[in-house]
Design a protein around this motif. Structure first.
Motif, PDB file in Angstrom:
ATOM      1  N   ALA A 236       1.821   8.982  -6.399  1.00 35.68           N
ATOM      2  CA  ALA A 236       2.096  10.389  -6.071  1.00 35.68           C
ATOM      3  C   ALA A 236       3.134  11.004  -7.007  1.00 35.68           C
ATOM      4  CB  ALA A 236       2.564  10.504  -4.630  1.00 35.68           C
ATOM      5  N   GLU A 237       3.935  10.158  -7.643  1.00 32.20           N
ATOM      6  CA  GLU A 237       4.971  10.658  -8.550  1.00 32.20           C
ATOM      7  C   GLU A 237       4.439  10.944  -9.948  1.00 32.20           C
ATOM      8  OE1 GLU A 237       7.973   7.699  -8.461  1.00 32.20           O
ATOM      9  OE2 GLU A 237       8.534   8.058  -6.361  1.00 32.20           O
ATOM     10  N   VAL A 238       3.226  10.515 -10.236  1.00 30.29           N
ATOM     11  CA  VAL A 238       2.637  10.748 -11.555  1.00 30.29           C
ATOM     12  C   VAL A 238       2.281  12.227 -11.679  1.00 30.29           C
ATOM     13  CG1 VAL A 238       0.737  10.172 -13.109  1.00 30.29           C
ATOM     14  CG2 VAL A 238       1.729   8.402 -11.636  1.00 30.29           C
ATOM     15  N   PRO A 239       2.696  12.890 -12.752  1.00 30.99           N
ATOM     16  CA  PRO A 239       2.410  14.322 -12.908  1.00 30.99           C
ATOM     17  C   PRO A 239       0.919  14.634 -12.816  1.00 30.99           C
ATOM     18  CG  PRO A 239       3.988  13.594 -14.559  1.00 30.99           C
ATOM     19  CD  PRO A 239       3.504  12.360 -13.868  1.00 30.99           C
TER      20      PRO A 239
ATOM     21  N   PHE B 212       0.830  -1.200   0.000  1.00 28.12           N
ATOM     22  CA  PHE B 212       0.000   0.000   0.000  1.00 28.12           C
ATOM     23  C   PHE B 212       0.872   1.261   0.000  1.00 28.12           C
ATOM     24  CE2 PHE B 212      -2.426   3.281   2.300  1.00 28.12           C
ATOM     25  CZ  PHE B 212      -3.531   3.356   1.491  1.00 28.12           C
ATOM     26  N   GLU B 213       1.880   1.282   0.852  1.00 23.71           N
ATOM     27  CA  GLU B 213       2.771   2.451   0.918  1.00 23.71           C
ATOM     28  C   GLU B 213       3.529   2.640  -0.388  1.00 23.71           C
ATOM     29  OE1 GLU B 213       3.069   4.784   3.151  1.00 23.71           O
ATOM     30  OE2 GLU B 213       1.507   3.860   4.400  1.00 23.71           O
ATOM     31  N   GLN B 214       3.985   1.528  -0.971  1.00 21.28           N
ATOM     32  CA  GLN B 214       4.718   1.603  -2.232  1.00 21.28           C
ATOM     33  C   GLN B 214       3.811   2.114  -3.352  1.00 21.28           C
ATOM     34  OE1 GLN B 214       6.092  -1.917  -4.923  1.00 21.28           O
ATOM     35  NE2 GLN B 214       7.759  -1.594  -3.465  1.00 21.28           N
ATOM     36  N   ALA B 215       2.565   1.614  -3.382  1.00 22.36           N
ATOM     37  CA  ALA B 215       1.634   2.040  -4.419  1.00 22.36           C
ATOM     38  C   ALA B 215       1.290   3.515  -4.284  1.00 22.36           C
ATOM     39  CB  ALA B 215       0.355   1.198  -4.338  1.00 22.36           C
ATOM     40  N   MET B 216       1.060   3.970  -3.058  1.00 26.32           N
ATOM     41  CA  MET B 216       0.739   5.381  -2.831  1.00 26.32           C
ATOM     42  C   MET B 216       1.889   6.277  -3.253  1.00 26.32           C
ATOM     43  SD  MET B 216      -2.360   5.667  -1.632  1.00 26.32           S
ATOM     44  CE  MET B 216      -2.461   7.202  -0.723  1.00 26.32           C
ATOM     45  N   SER B 217       3.111   5.851  -2.948  1.00 23.30           N
ATOM     46  CA  SER B 217       4.279   6.641  -3.329  1.00 23.30           C
ATOM     47  C   SER B 217       4.447   6.694  -4.839  1.00 23.30           C
ATOM     48  CB  SER B 217       5.550   6.037  -2.695  1.00 23.30           C
ATOM     49  OG  SER B 217       5.475   6.067  -1.294  1.00 23.30           O
ATOM     50  N   THR B 218       4.198   5.571  -5.509  1.00 17.64           N
ATOM     51  CA  THR B 218       4.335   5.510  -6.961  1.00 17.64           C
ATOM     52  C   THR B 218       3.318   6.412  -7.643  1.00 17.64           C
ATOM     53  OG1 THR B 218       5.160   3.236  -6.848  1.00 17.64           O
ATOM     54  CG2 THR B 218       4.285   3.982  -8.968  1.00 17.64           C
TER      55      THR B 218
END
Length: 252
Positions: A202-205, A194-200
Motif C-alpha cells: 500500500a505504500e508503493v506509489p 499477510f498484514e505486513q505485506a498488504m501494508s508494504t
C-alpha cells in the motif's frame, strides 16, 4: 551435431529392465530401496530440492554415497522414486461406485492433490521433469480419468476437462506452497505476514486505488484467517470448473 543435441533422453527409472529392490549379493546391510526413498522424501521436505544430494542423503542414512548406487543408478532415479512415493499418500475414491457423485469425487481428488503439492513444495518441479509413470502416479491418473469420464463429456473432451481442473490445482497448490514457505522463513504467522505485506504494498506509489479494490474484494470473500481465505478461493474456483464441465455436458 552438438553434444547436447546428440544426447539421448533419460529413461524413466520405471522403464529400467533390472530390479534392484533386493540389491546385489554384496549389498550394504540395513538398506533397501524403500528405506532410501522414504529418507529422500523426509530430506526433501526438510531441506528442499536445491540442497538435496546423494552425499547429503548418505549422511542422513549413515552410509557412504557409493552405497546408494547399489539401489539406484543416478540421483534422478531417486528423485523419481521419491516423487511417486508421495502419490501413495492420496486417498483414491472408487470411480465405479454408482452411489457416489462424480462431482464430489472430483472435489476429493482435487483437494487431495492440492494438499500434496503444499505438503511437498519440491514435488511440483519434479512433476514437470519426469514422465510420472510410477505405480502410484498412474493409479491417481487412472482414477481421475475414470471420475471425469463419468461426467458425460464426449470422449474428445475428457482430457481437456482433466487439464482444466488439475492444471489449475497444480498452479494453485504450487503457489500456495511457495507462499507458505516464504512465510515460514520470516518466523511470522500467516496472518502477521499477510498484514505486513498488504501494508508494504500500500505504500508503493500509485497502488493505493488498486489496494483499496483488492481489500474490498477480500472483505466480500470473507474468512478470518489466511487458511480460510485460501480455502474459499480454491473451493469457489473448483466449483466454477465443475460447473463448466456440467455446462459442456448440457450442450451435448
Amino acid at each position: 551435431m552438438t553434444k547436447q543435441a546428440g544426447r539421448s533422453a533419460r529413461a524413466s527409472v520405471w522403464l529400467v529392465g533390472k530390479d534392484r529392490r533386493g540389491g546385489r549379493s554384496a549389498q550394504p546391510s540395513g538398506l533397501d530401496r524403500e528405506r532410501i526413498t522414504e529418507a529422500s522424501v523426509r530430506l526433501l521436505d526438510a531441506e528442499g530440492l536445491a540442497k538435496f544430494s546423494m552425499r547429503r542423503l548418505a549422511a542422513e542414512l549413515n552410509v557412504t554415497a557409493m552405497s546408494l548406487y547399489w539401489y539406484v543408478d543416478t540421483k534422478d532415479d531417486l528423485l523419481e522414486l521419491a516423487l511417486d512415493a508421495t502419490y501413495a499418500e492420496l486417498r483414491l475414491p472408487d470411480p465405479e461406485d454408482a452411489g457416489e457423485d462424480w462431482r464430489e469425487q472430483l472435489r476429493e481428488l482435487a483437494t487431495a492433490y492440492r494438499g500434496l503439492l503444499v505438503r511437498h513444495p519440491w514435488l511440483s518441479p519434479l512433476a514437470g521433469r519426469y514422465l510420472n509413470i510410477g505405480p502410484n502416479s498412474v493409479a491417481f491418473s487412472r482414477v481421475v480419468q475414470q471420475v471425469i469420464g463419468r461426467a458425460g463429456l464426449p470422449a474428445h473432451g475428457v482430457t481437456g476437462a482433466i487439464a482444466a481442473v488439475f492444471e489449475f490445482v497444480y498452479g494453485y497448490g504450487t503457489i500456495e506452497g511457495h507462499f507458505l514457505g516464504r512465510i515460514a522463513d520470516t518466523g511470522l504467522s500467516p496472518e502477521e505476514y499477510f498484514e505486513q505485506a498488504m501494508s508494504t504494498v500500500a505504500e508503493v506509489p500509485g497502488t493505493a486505488e488498486v489496494m483499496k479494490e483488492s481489500q474490498d474484494l477480500m472483505a466480500a470473500r470473507g474468512g478470518d484467517t489466511v487458511a480460510e481465505m485460501l480455502n474459499r478461493d480454491f473451493t469457489f474456483a473448483l466449483d466454477l470448473l465443475i460447473a463448466g464441465i456440467e455446462a459442456m455436458v448440457a450442450r451435448g
